[in-house]
Design a protein around this motif. Structure first.
Motif, PDB file in Angstrom:
ATOM      1  N   ALA A  12       0.839  -1.568  -0.067  1.00  0.00           N
ATOM      2  CA  ALA A  12       0.023  -0.348  -0.012  1.00  0.00           C
ATOM      3  C   ALA A  12       0.679   0.898  -0.167  1.00  0.00           C
ATOM      4  O   ALA A  12       0.621   1.993  -0.699  1.00  0.00           O
ATOM      5  N   LEU A  13       1.990   0.991   0.961  1.00  0.00           N
ATOM      6  CA  LEU A  13       2.260   2.545   0.765  1.00  0.00           C
ATOM      7  C   LEU A  13       4.017   2.570  -0.270  1.00  0.00           C
ATOM      8  O   LEU A  13       3.597   3.817  -0.972  1.00  0.00           O
ATOM      9  N   ILE A  14       4.318   1.291  -1.255  1.00  0.00           N
ATOM     10  CA  ILE A  14       4.668   1.592  -2.298  1.00  0.00           C
ATOM     11  C   ILE A  14       4.130   1.798  -3.351  1.00  0.00           C
ATOM     12  O   ILE A  14       4.319   3.069  -3.905  1.00  0.00           O
ATOM     13  N   VAL A  15       2.742   1.557  -3.349  1.00  0.00           N
ATOM     14  CA  VAL A  15       1.611   1.824  -5.003  1.00  0.00           C
ATOM     15  C   VAL A  15       0.894   3.254  -4.162  1.00  0.00           C
ATOM     16  O   VAL A  15       0.794   3.870  -5.384  1.00  0.00           O
ATOM     17  N   SER A  16       0.987   3.528  -2.992  1.00  0.00           N
ATOM     18  CA  SER A  16       0.416   5.296  -2.922  1.00  0.00           C
ATOM     19  C   SER A  16       1.801   6.302  -3.573  1.00  0.00           C
ATOM     20  O   SER A  16       1.091   7.158  -3.550  1.00  0.00           O
ATOM     21  N   LYS A  17       2.177   5.333  -3.303  1.00  0.00           N
ATOM     22  CA  LYS A  17       3.857   6.404  -3.682  1.00  0.00           C
ATOM     23  C   LYS A  17       4.527   7.406  -2.409  1.00  0.00           C
ATOM     24  O   LYS A  17       5.001   8.704  -2.383  1.00  0.00           O
ATOM     25  N   ARG A  18       3.904   7.128  -0.966  1.00  0.00           N
ATOM     26  CA  ARG A  18       4.877   7.504   0.127  1.00  0.00           C
ATOM     27  C   ARG A  18       5.545   7.257   0.425  1.00  0.00           C
ATOM     28  O   ARG A  18       6.458   7.979   0.994  1.00  0.00           O
ATOM     29  N   LEU A  19       5.968   5.987   0.088  1.00  0.00           N
ATOM     30  CA  LEU A  19       7.014   5.616   0.315  1.00  0.00           C
ATOM     31  C   LEU A  19       8.249   5.506  -0.825  1.00  0.00           C
ATOM     32  O   LEU A  19       7.036   4.578  -1.301  1.00  0.00           O
ATOM     33  N   SER A  20       9.503   5.210  -0.860  1.00  0.00           N
ATOM     34  CA  SER A  20      10.009   4.246  -1.962  1.00  0.00           C
ATOM     35  C   SER A  20      10.308   3.178  -1.555  1.00  0.00           C
ATOM     36  O   SER A  20      10.557   2.852   0.102  1.00  0.00           O
ATOM     37  N   ALA A  21      10.945   2.574  -2.678  1.00  0.00           N
ATOM     38  CA  ALA A  21      10.682   1.101  -2.691  1.00  0.00           C
ATOM     39  C   ALA A  21      11.934   0.333  -0.962  1.00  0.00           C
ATOM     40  O   ALA A  21      12.175  -0.239  -0.394  1.00  0.00           O
ATOM     41  N   VAL A  22      12.881   1.073  -1.517  1.00  0.00           N
ATOM     42  CA  VAL A  22      14.053   1.141  -0.683  1.00  0.00           C
ATOM     43  C   VAL A  22      14.226   2.010   0.441  1.00  0.00           C
ATOM     44  O   VAL A  22      14.024   0.437   1.742  1.00  0.00           O
ATOM     45  N   VAL A  23      13.410   2.670   0.974  1.00  0.00           N
ATOM     46  CA  VAL A  23      12.589   2.886   2.445  1.00  0.00           C
ATOM     47  C   VAL A  23      11.881   2.171   3.010  1.00  0.00           C
ATOM     48  O   VAL A  23      12.315   1.381   4.022  1.00  0.00           O
ATOM     49  N   ALA A  24      11.147   1.794   2.472  1.00  0.00           N
ATOM     50  CA  ALA A  24       9.816   0.935   2.327  1.00  0.00           C
ATOM     51  C   ALA A  24      10.681  -0.686   3.471  1.00  0.00           C
ATOM     52  O   ALA A  24       9.936  -0.823   3.907  1.00  0.00           O
ATOM     53  N   LEU A  25      11.831  -0.774   2.296  1.00  0.00           N
ATOM     54  CA  LEU A  25      12.233  -2.216   3.230  1.00  0.00           C
ATOM     55  C   LEU A  25      13.059  -2.527   4.106  1.00  0.00           C
ATOM     56  O   LEU A  25      13.588  -3.119   4.620  1.00  0.00           O
ATOM     57  N   ILE A  26      13.428  -1.088   4.162  1.00  0.00           N
ATOM     58  CA  ILE A  26      14.259  -0.679   5.751  1.00  0.00           C
ATOM     59  C   ILE A  26      13.685   0.102   6.379  1.00  0.00           C
ATOM     60  O   ILE A  26      13.108  -1.615   8.191  1.00  0.00           O
ATOM     61  N   LEU A  27      12.462   0.548   6.785  1.00  0.00           N
ATOM     62  CA  LEU A  27      11.101   0.491   8.202  1.00  0.00           C
ATOM     63  C   LEU A  27      10.096  -0.074   8.197  1.00  0.00           C
ATOM     64  O   LEU A  27       9.732  -0.267   9.714  1.00  0.00           O
ATOM     65  N   ILE A  28       9.449  -0.939   7.106  1.00  0.00           N
ATOM     66  CA  ILE A  28       8.000  -1.656   7.658  1.00  0.00           C
ATOM     67  C   ILE A  28       9.248  -3.117   8.269  1.00  0.00           C
ATOM     68  O   ILE A  28       8.282  -2.933   8.977  1.00  0.00           O
ATOM     69  N   PRO A  29       9.675  -3.399   7.949  1.00  0.00           N
ATOM     70  CA  PRO A  29      10.442  -4.523   9.139  1.00  0.00           C
ATOM     71  C   PRO A  29      10.341  -4.224   9.990  1.00  0.00           C
ATOM     72  O   PRO A  29      10.511  -4.564  11.201  1.00  0.00           O
ATOM     73  N   LEU A  30      10.947  -2.834   9.948  1.00  0.00           N
ATOM     74  CA  LEU A  30      11.389  -1.970  11.423  1.00  0.00           C
ATOM     75  C   LEU A  30      10.773  -2.003  12.554  1.00  0.00           C
ATOM     76  O   LEU A  30      10.432  -2.591  13.812  1.00  0.00           O
ATOM     77  N   ILE A  31       9.923  -1.929  11.467  1.00  0.00           N
ATOM     78  CA  ILE A  31       8.388  -0.872  13.036  1.00  0.00           C
ATOM     79  C   ILE A  31       7.539  -2.457  13.034  1.00  0.00           C
ATOM     80  O   ILE A  31       7.421  -2.412  14.321  1.00  0.00           O
ATOM     81  N   PHE A  32       7.281  -2.858  12.322  1.00  0.00           N
ATOM     82  CA  PHE A  32       6.764  -4.209  12.757  1.00  0.00           C
ATOM     83  C   PHE A  32       7.898  -5.262  13.728  1.00  0.00           C
ATOM     84  O   PHE A  32       6.946  -6.188  14.818  1.00  0.00           O
ATOM     85  N   GLY A  33       8.825  -5.058  12.882  1.00  0.00           N
ATOM     86  CA  GLY A  33       9.844  -6.272  14.283  1.00  0.00           C
ATOM     87  C   GLY A  33       9.699  -5.536  15.400  1.00  0.00           C
ATOM     88  O   GLY A  33       9.750  -7.053  16.842  1.00  0.00           O
ATOM     89  N   ALA A  34       9.559  -4.515  15.882  1.00  0.00           N
ATOM     90  CA  ALA A  34       9.698  -3.658  17.468  1.00  0.00           C
ATOM     91  C   ALA A  34       8.389  -4.143  17.355  1.00  0.00           C
ATOM     92  O   ALA A  34       7.860  -4.338  18.860  1.00  0.00           O
ATOM     93  N   PHE A  35       7.279  -3.734  17.048  1.00  0.00           N
ATOM     94  CA  PHE A  35       6.075  -4.676  17.050  1.00  0.00           C
ATOM     95  C   PHE A  35       5.627  -5.211  17.780  1.00  0.00           C
ATOM     96  O   PHE A  35       4.579  -5.287  18.546  1.00  0.00           O
ATOM     97  N   ALA A  36       6.357  -6.729  17.207  1.00  0.00           N
ATOM     98  CA  ALA A  36       5.857  -8.111  17.498  1.00  0.00           C
ATOM     99  C   ALA A  36       6.955  -8.264  18.807  1.00  0.00           C
ATOM    100  O   ALA A  36       6.685  -9.378  19.310  1.00  0.00           O
TER     101      ALA A  36
END
Length: 65
Positions: A12-36
Motif C-alpha cells: 500500500a505504501l509503495i503503490v500510493s507512492k508515500r515511500l520509495s521501495a528502498v525506504v519501505a524495505l528498511i522501515l516496514i520490517p523494523l516497525i513490525f519487528g518492534a511491534f512483534a
C-alpha cells in the motif's frame, strides 16, 4: 497475521507512492519487528540479513557492470 499485515502495508505504501521501495524495505520490517516484541533483537537480525544477502548483491552488481 502480522506477516500478511506487513506485506499489505508495504504494498500500500509503495503503490500510493508515500515511500520509495528502498525506504519501505528498511522501515516496514523494523516497525513490525518492534511491534512483534523483537526490538532488542533487531540489530543482530539485521546484521545476519546483510551477511546473507551481501554475496548475492555483490554478484548482481558485477553482473550488471
Amino acid at each position: 497475521m502480522l506477516g500478511f499485515a506487513m506485506v499489505a502495508s508495504f504494498i500500500a505504501l509503495i503503490v500510493s507512492k508515500r515511500l520509495s521501495a528502498v525506504v519501505a524495505l528498511i522501515l516496514i520490517p523494523l516497525i513490525f519487528g518492534a511491534f512483534a516484541g523483537h526490538g532488542t533483537d533487531l540489530g543482530a537480525m539485521m546484521i545476519d540479513g546483510v551477511r546473507a544477502v551481501a554475496p548475492t548483491a555483490l554478484m548482481l552488481t558485477f553482473a550488471i557492470l
